[in-house]
Design a protein around this motif. Structure first.
Motif, PDB file in Angstrom:
ATOM      1  N   THR A 165     -37.542  97.282  34.749  1.00 61.26           N
ATOM      2  CA  THR A 165     -38.137  97.303  36.128  1.00 61.26           C
ATOM      3  C   THR A 165     -38.215  98.668  36.456  1.00 61.26           C
ATOM      4  N   ILE A 166     -39.229  99.303  36.770  1.00 65.52           N
ATOM      5  CA  ILE A 166     -39.619 100.617  36.938  1.00 65.52           C
ATOM      6  C   ILE A 166     -39.835 100.977  38.317  1.00 65.52           C
ATOM      7  N   ALA A 167     -39.872  99.803  39.319  1.00 60.06           N
ATOM      8  CA  ALA A 167     -39.976 100.230  40.509  1.00 60.06           C
ATOM      9  C   ALA A 167     -39.401  98.915  41.460  1.00 60.06           C
ATOM     10  N   ARG A 168     -38.727  98.980  42.367  1.00 59.95           N
ATOM     11  CA  ARG A 168     -38.338  98.053  43.274  1.00 59.95           C
ATOM     12  C   ARG A 168     -38.334  98.395  44.578  1.00 59.95           C
ATOM     13  N   GLY A 169     -38.342  97.209  45.492  1.00 61.92           N
ATOM     14  CA  GLY A 169     -38.440  97.410  46.972  1.00 61.92           C
ATOM     15  C   GLY A 169     -39.722  97.737  47.488  1.00 61.92           C
ATOM     16  N   LEU A 170     -40.643  97.304  46.788  1.00 62.16           N
ATOM     17  CA  LEU A 170     -41.998  97.451  47.313  1.00 62.16           C
ATOM     18  C   LEU A 170     -42.742  96.255  48.063  1.00 62.16           C
ATOM     19  N   ARG A 171     -43.707  96.634  48.863  1.00 63.87           N
ATOM     20  CA  ARG A 171     -44.338  95.658  49.834  1.00 63.87           C
ATOM     21  C   ARG A 171     -45.285  94.641  49.266  1.00 63.87           C
ATOM     22  N   ASN A 172     -44.987  93.666  48.564  1.00 66.77           N
ATOM     23  CA  ASN A 172     -45.932  92.797  47.805  1.00 66.77           C
ATOM     24  C   ASN A 172     -46.852  93.396  46.819  1.00 66.77           C
ATOM     25  N   PRO A 173     -46.384  94.184  45.613  1.00 64.91           N
ATOM     26  CA  PRO A 173     -46.843  95.217  44.885  1.00 64.91           C
ATOM     27  C   PRO A 173     -47.664  94.222  43.583  1.00 64.91           C
ATOM     28  N   ILE A 174     -48.538  93.425  44.265  1.00 59.65           N
ATOM     29  CA  ILE A 174     -49.397  92.692  43.213  1.00 59.65           C
ATOM     30  C   ILE A 174     -50.237  93.249  42.109  1.00 59.65           C
ATOM     31  N   ALA A 221     -42.743  90.009  43.912  1.00 64.91           N
ATOM     32  CA  ALA A 221     -41.270  89.757  44.295  1.00 64.91           C
ATOM     33  C   ALA A 221     -40.763  91.398  44.469  1.00 64.91           C
ATOM     34  N   GLY A 222     -41.813  92.192  44.918  1.00 63.31           N
ATOM     35  CA  GLY A 222     -41.342  93.717  45.199  1.00 63.31           C
ATOM     36  C   GLY A 222     -40.985  94.444  44.200  1.00 63.31           C
ATOM     37  N   GLN A 223     -41.279  94.185  42.898  1.00 61.17           N
ATOM     38  CA  GLN A 223     -40.900  94.847  41.558  1.00 61.17           C
ATOM     39  C   GLN A 223     -42.056  95.163  40.781  1.00 61.17           C
ATOM     40  N   ILE A 224     -42.058  96.234  40.078  1.00 60.77           N
ATOM     41  CA  ILE A 224     -42.839  96.449  38.831  1.00 60.77           C
ATOM     42  C   ILE A 224     -42.060  96.404  37.395  1.00 60.77           C
ATOM     43  N   TYR A 225     -42.566  95.640  36.461  1.00 59.84           N
ATOM     44  CA  TYR A 225     -42.106  95.466  35.112  1.00 59.84           C
ATOM     45  C   TYR A 225     -42.939  96.428  34.235  1.00 59.84           C
TER      46      TYR A 225
END
Length: 364
Positions: A80-89, A60-64
């Protein structure tokens, strides 16, 4: 007022529908599963910091970052510690820093444990990775050698791609000195090192469009650097590809340690290193099966335990089932993570949740 009341009812309905129906799940006697967090949309790979913070990659583009401040087995704070990333699985914790995959690049959040409420801007580790989205999501892990291991999946269902595709690589934490670990891998989204032997094992997703029951996903073991595991020429160790197999006999490639089943989408895997679970699970490989999308009858949608002894697979048994019933899935396991207390976390990208599995003897 009537409109506001309707909005509140709608919100409550959505909330009720979103609650993971854990009562549908089945586990062996003595095992229990509970929600660790249901506030992690698209939850994928899991990583743990030394202070107990659980980091969650997502589609979802986010890191939790999940914090269990009450130490009661449930995260009571989700940031949420990062947003708007490209598929950061993919996420991997190393020396105080959180490494994150984002298709064509690896990023790092420095000293993240001390900045959960004011996370730093992600810094670039490397952007020297292909930008293909097909099989572009990357599971990350640091090996016993201190290297960062990064897969590059095949950019297709079946094709004959050049390197760096269809391979697993390792590099220094700063992105330098990239080295080939293994090739002939269609798409691995889970790997771990066996306690004792230190050998690297990984899951690999079999190709599509060869029918309901072919080919199987694979559980593989790397015995030497640079080994070739068959893709796209040979599948599941014994089946030549109908298009690319001619002139490439399966005996030329490393066979799988085990066949995991066709289209089950075996993703995150870890060795169980705890002692909470019964002895038969000690040292077993836990595998999250995300589930099929192109099979006439669904397969996967469960967490499996693969018992091993040295290099040999002894048995495969279900640990958690019930994410799918009557051809309808409400959950899709994506990763597993054993915790120091012996419990195990499971991420679910469909329900947007993380669960915790514990064990207590039925006779105690």
């Amino acid at each position: 007022m009537r409109m506001l009341f309707g909005i509140v009812l709608a919100a409550l309905a959505v909330s009720a529908q979103a609650a993971p129906p854990l009562q549908r799940l089945s586990l062996p006697p003595g095992f229990h599963i509970a929600v660790y967090s249901d506030q992690t949309p698209g939850a994928r790979e899991l990583a743990r910091g030394p202070d107990g913070t659980i980091y969650v990659g997502s589609n979802a583009g986010q890191i939790y970052a999940l914090t269990d401040t009450g130490h009661d087995g449930r995260a009571d704070r989700v940031r949420t510690i990062a947003r708007g990333l490209r598929n950061p699985i993919g996420v991997a914790f190393h020396d105080g820093d959180l490494y994150v995959s984002a298709i064509d690049r690896i990023l790092v959040l420095r000293d993240i444990g001390d900045h959960l409420s004011d996370p730093p801007k992600p810094q670039l580790v490397t952007d020297q990775l292909p930008d293909k989205a097909h099989h572009g999501g990357k599971f990350l892990a640091f090996g016993p050698d201190g290297k960062l291991y990064v897969p590059v999946g095949a950019p297709c269902n079946i094709c004959e791609p050049p390197l760096p595709f269809a391979a697993l690589w390792r590099m220094n934490p700063d992105g330098s000195h990239r080295e080939l670990v293994a090739r002939g891998i269609r798409n691995t989204v889970g790997f771990d090192w066996q306690p004792g032997s230190g050998k690297l094992w990984f899951t690999d997703n079999g190709r599509d469009m060869m029918g309901d029951d072919m080919p199987s996903d694979e559980l593989n073991r790397v015995d030497r650097l640079g080994e070739h595991f068959g893709y796209p020429y040979c599948h599941q160790g014994d089946t030549p590809d109908p298009e690319y197999g001619k002139g490439h006999p399966c005996k030329d490639y490393a066979p799988p340690a085990a066949k995991l089943g066709a289209h089950v989408a075996s993703l995150g895997m870890r060795f169980y290193t705890g002692t909470m679970f019964p002895a038969r699970f000690h040292g077993a490989i836990l595998i999250a099966e995300h589930g099929s999308w192109n099979r006439s009858k669904k397969s996967g949608y469960r967490v499996m335990a693969v018992r091993v002894k040295g290099d040999h697979v002894l048995q495969q048994v279900p640990l958690v089932t019930g994410f799918e019933q009557n051809e309808s899935a409400w959950g899709r396991p994506a990763d597993v993570l054993p915790l120091p207390d012996g419990s195990v976390l499971i991420s679910d990208d469909l329900a947007g949740a993380v669960y915790r599995v514990t064990y207590r003897s039925p006779t105690s």
